[in-house]
Every structure is written in C-alpha cells, then in structure tokens.
Design an enzyme around this catalytic site. Sequence first.
Site, PDB file in Angstrom:
ATOM      1  N   HIS A  49       0.831  -1.209   0.000  1.00 17.20           N
ATOM      2  CA  HIS A  49       0.000   0.000   0.000  1.00 17.20           C
ATOM      3  C   HIS A  49       0.864   1.257   0.000  1.00 17.20           C
ATOM      4  O   HIS A  49       0.537   2.254  -0.653  1.00 17.20           O
ATOM      5  CB  HIS A  49      -0.909   0.014   1.239  1.00 17.20           C
ATOM      6  CG  HIS A  49      -2.062  -0.933   1.151  1.00 17.20           C
ATOM      7  ND1 HIS A  49      -2.776  -1.125  -0.004  1.00 17.20           N
ATOM      8  CD2 HIS A  49      -2.631  -1.728   2.085  1.00 17.20           C
ATOM      9  CE1 HIS A  49      -3.742  -2.003   0.228  1.00 17.20           C
ATOM     10  NE2 HIS A  49      -3.668  -2.385   1.476  1.00 17.20           N
ATOM     11  N   GLU A  52       0.001 -13.428 -15.884  1.00 17.46           N
ATOM     12  CA  GLU A  52       0.383 -13.254 -14.481  1.00 17.46           C
ATOM     13  C   GLU A  52       1.005 -14.507 -13.870  1.00 17.46           C
ATOM     14  O   GLU A  52       1.435 -14.479 -12.718  1.00 17.46           O
ATOM     15  CB  GLU A  52      -0.840 -12.851 -13.654  1.00 17.46           C
ATOM     16  CG  GLU A  52      -1.445 -11.530 -14.091  1.00 17.46           C
ATOM     17  CD  GLU A  52      -2.773 -11.264 -13.415  1.00 17.46           C
ATOM     18  OE1 GLU A  52      -2.816 -10.437 -12.496  1.00 17.46           O
ATOM     19  OE2 GLU A  52      -3.779 -11.887 -13.829  1.00 17.46           O
ATOM     20  N   ASP A  66       2.067  -9.876 -10.022  1.00 19.68           N
ATOM     21  CA  ASP A  66       1.775 -11.288  -9.768  1.00 19.68           C
ATOM     22  C   ASP A  66       2.733 -12.205 -10.512  1.00 19.68           C
ATOM     23  O   ASP A  66       3.100 -13.266 -10.004  1.00 19.68           O
ATOM     24  CB  ASP A  66       0.338 -11.615 -10.164  1.00 19.68           C
ATOM     25  CG  ASP A  66      -0.634 -11.421  -9.005  1.00 19.68           C
ATOM     26  OD1 ASP A  66      -0.261 -11.738  -7.869  1.00 19.68           O
ATOM     27  OD2 ASP A  66      -1.755 -10.935  -9.232  1.00 19.68           O
ATOM     28  N   CYS A 110       1.253  -3.771 -17.457  1.00 19.48           N
ATOM     29  CA  CYS A 110       0.423  -2.915 -16.621  1.00 19.48           C
ATOM     30  C   CYS A 110       0.733  -3.078 -15.139  1.00 19.48           C
ATOM     31  O   CYS A 110       0.011  -2.558 -14.296  1.00 19.48           O
ATOM     32  CB  CYS A 110      -1.063  -3.175 -16.871  1.00 19.48           C
ATOM     33  SG  CYS A 110      -1.613  -4.823 -16.398  1.00 19.48           S
TER      34      CYS A 110
END
Length: 533
Positions: free
Chosen positions: A182, A403, A427, A474
Amino acid sequence: MPDLRGLGVSPGRTAGPVLLMAAAPALPPPGPPLSRRAGTAAVAAALSAVAAELDRRAGRAGGEARDILEAQAMMAADPTLLQAAEEHVVAGMDAAHALDTAFAEHRAALVAAGGYFAERAADLDDLRNRAVAAALGMPMPGVPDPGHPFVLVAEDLSPADTAGLSADVLALVTEKGGPTSHTAILAKSRGLPAVVACAGALALEEGTLVSVDGSTGEVRAGLDGPAAEEVRRLAEAERAELAHSSGPGRTADGHPVKLLLNIGSAADLAARAEGVGLFRTELLFLDRRSAPAFDEQVAAYAEVFAAVPGAIVRTLDAGTDKPLPFLDLPAEQNPALGIRGLRVDRLRQEVLDTQLAAVVEAARATGAEPSVMAPMVSTPREAADFAGRARAAGIRRVGVMIEVPAAALLAEAILAEVDFLSIGTNDLGQYTFAADRQHPALADLLDPWQPALLRLVEMCAAAGLAAGKTVGVCGEAAGDPRLAPVLVGLGVTSLSMSAVCVPAVRTALAGHTLEECRTLAKAALRPDNPGPR
C-alpha cells in the site's frame, strides 16, 4: 552513518530532516475487570471511533486511497471482531486488553490463511493500535505534524497513515514493505518519493538531514543544509521539466509506445495519457454483501467509456485470495494458488456473464469500443473459453493478463486465441519466484529488474511480434522511468501506470533510441545483472 539502500518504489528525489513515525500505544498492566455493560460499551465505542475516523479520512481522500480507507473502516466495523472483544470482557479483561487479544486472534487467523488474507495482517495491526489508543483515552497513533517539511521514516505505514499525509511530507522511507505494498501504491499516486525494505532506517536520528531517491532506493544521511537545499533545487528543476512533458510516448527515433493509465474509476483519469490500459473493476465490488446490480455496473463503466472510449477493462479480479463477501467462496489453505481471477468463473459463472453484459450496454450507451481482458489465465484453453464468452456477449477486442509463468511460456498459443496480452508484473514476479508479494524479507525477489522475470516478458513480447498483436505491461514496473526503456527494448508495445508516472516515463523513452533500448534490455537479461537497485 553510512548511506542506506532499499527498494525505490516511487520515483523522485528530495531532501529534508528525518521524523520518525509515532509509536503504537503500549499496553499498561491489566486494569480491574469492568462490568459486562461498561466493558462491552467501551470496546464498542473504541471500534466505532476507529471506523468513524477512517471513514472521515476516506471522505477527504480520492481514488485508491479512498477505496483502501473505506475497506479498513469496514474491517474495524466487523461484528465478529466486536463479538470477540466482548467475549474477553465477559471473561474478565479490561477494554484495552480485550481489544488487544481479539485483534491478535484475528491476526493469527489471517496469517495462517496465507495469500491475500496474510497481506491484510498489517492492516489489522494498525486497527489494533488505533482501537487500543481509543480505549485508553489516548490520541490515535499516526504521522507527526511538526509544521515544517520532513522525511517520514517508519517501520511500515498503514493505508490510513499514507492516505492522510500532509503536504509537509517530502518522502517516505520504511524498513518493511515491498514494491506492491500500500505504501508503494499510494506514494506513487501522490507523487511522493518512497523507499521501502530499507534496513537500518529506524536507526536514523530525528532531525538528521537525509536525501531520498525513490528511483534508485538510495537514502544518504549526514547532509548539511546547503547540500540538502541543492538536492531539492535539482529535484524541483526536474519536476518543472517533467511538467512540460506532453504528447504520445515514443523513443528518440520515433518508435511509438503507448502510455496508458491504471485506474479504479473515472476519478483516476488524467488528460496527459493516451488511454486506459487497466480499468480495475473490482473496486466496484469491494466489501459488498451482494454483487453490484447490472444498472450500477453499467453506470460506472459508462462514466469511464464516455471519457476514454477505447479503455481496457479487466474483469473481476477477486477470489479466495481477495475475498468478496457476496462470492461466498469456500476457504482455502493456500488461497493465492486457488480460486482467484478468472477461476471464480468455475464456481460463479453469472458474475462474469453480468459483467460482460454491463460492459456491452455501457459501450452501446456511450458509443465506445472498449476491450476486455481476464486476470489469472493459465492455459490457451482458458483464454479461448473467455474470448468466446466475451465475443458472444458483443465485445470485439479481447485479451488476457499474463500473471503466471505457465501463460508466459505458452504466450504464442494464447495469442492464437485472443487479440492482445497485458503482463501483470506484480503477480508474475510473485509466482515466478514463489515469493509472497507482501513479505518484507523477500522484497528483492519481487524487484521487476530480476532477469528471470524480464525473460518471461521478452517471451511474451516476441510472441506478440510474431503474431502482429500488441503486448503491454500494466504492473508497477511500467511506471519505472529507468525500466521503461528496457521493457520497450524487450518488445513491449504499451506501458500502463499511475497518472503521476506518465511524464517521467515519457521523458525517459524520449531520451533513448529503439536500438539503445534493445541494448539496455540485453544487459538487463544477463543472469549476473539484477538491475541498478
């Protein structure tokens, strides 16, 4: 003190005095037992105060910060947490110790569950500290407010702390955290230089002048006033230069590279990008006891399509690793390797059917032609099944996320079924190195400069070139201005990132020819070259 180095997760440079994060409240010796009525009222009041404070902060925040804070407020308001604390009051504990014990039990359960649940353990630590402080009648812990600019140093930062940062915070340095934490995501959205997994940071003395480089991960201590001022002056000159950056992404010799945005809603749109490469639709589904209705989904998608007609929509990326109450999925021992992303369709097909229909209706209402892509695709068969469902619904351009290594290894076969690939490096790194994205001791394995990860990117890009189809990135790696030329040199055709990263990436690409990008890529692929960090 020697210079420190961690992982640079949000680009930019600055310098200023160190201030340490306020410590969590220490538990006093157990107090006398309260009456059941008084004790249960005290724990309920403490949890209610925490939820109210987080809701208040969410109301002032926007974008990803708002979504994360609202999710934390929901955790504080969880009735099972309140019930556990009340049971400890009945057993004879005072309010503060009852809350501490209840949070410890919930934390242990999350850690044991692994995957996404374990990632939320740090959020519970923050909620515990706030609730205990409220029960003790103390101010809730948080970011210092000295009234002058400073570099914030902490063991780690909670979503509430990061989302509520004042304009006086120049940069963030934490001893824990990883490139997809975060702290990293929110610092990047705020444009704050940030370094995580920086061992020894807490040994810095308050007031020490340091420089922070959020690109290289370097933290230099022992600066004097003039040196710190020079760092800030150069950084401001760089920001001013980037502010004038505009136009499409391209290399110095004109090779085009689309620069796109990662968004969670229309609120995250920015004018200086070339489109939307990742529309995270799961933010519409968070903390819902029932799925958002068809009309609600249509309205949310149409708001984005009206501004960006060619947006790329990622279908719901959730599951047992990212639990959504309405899905009612069974618990798993290893949720990160279980039912998540497209695999939810194995149990709840109506969720994808409704979402695809809503995308089509939103496109019809706005005259847009969006694309869709599915997360966590592992095989060509899964790609073909998803593409068939999406095209039958009326969507013309269909892609998948890469991923997991299995998908990267069969990129050529997958591209025979779909129109494009988008590589999620967060990921893909986690599964390539079998390293939890949130494990602070393994942050170096999640560094997107790792040659093994870059080789998988190269394989996907080569498959795209052979098929004449686009392959983008991305993940958080796409927003690194030093890594962007490497990705282009590997053959990537588009980069999708937070809006704040676009100017620096555009400028970095403009400083290299395509051949120079390819040379950089060859160097980065060497097994003995883990990158500049």
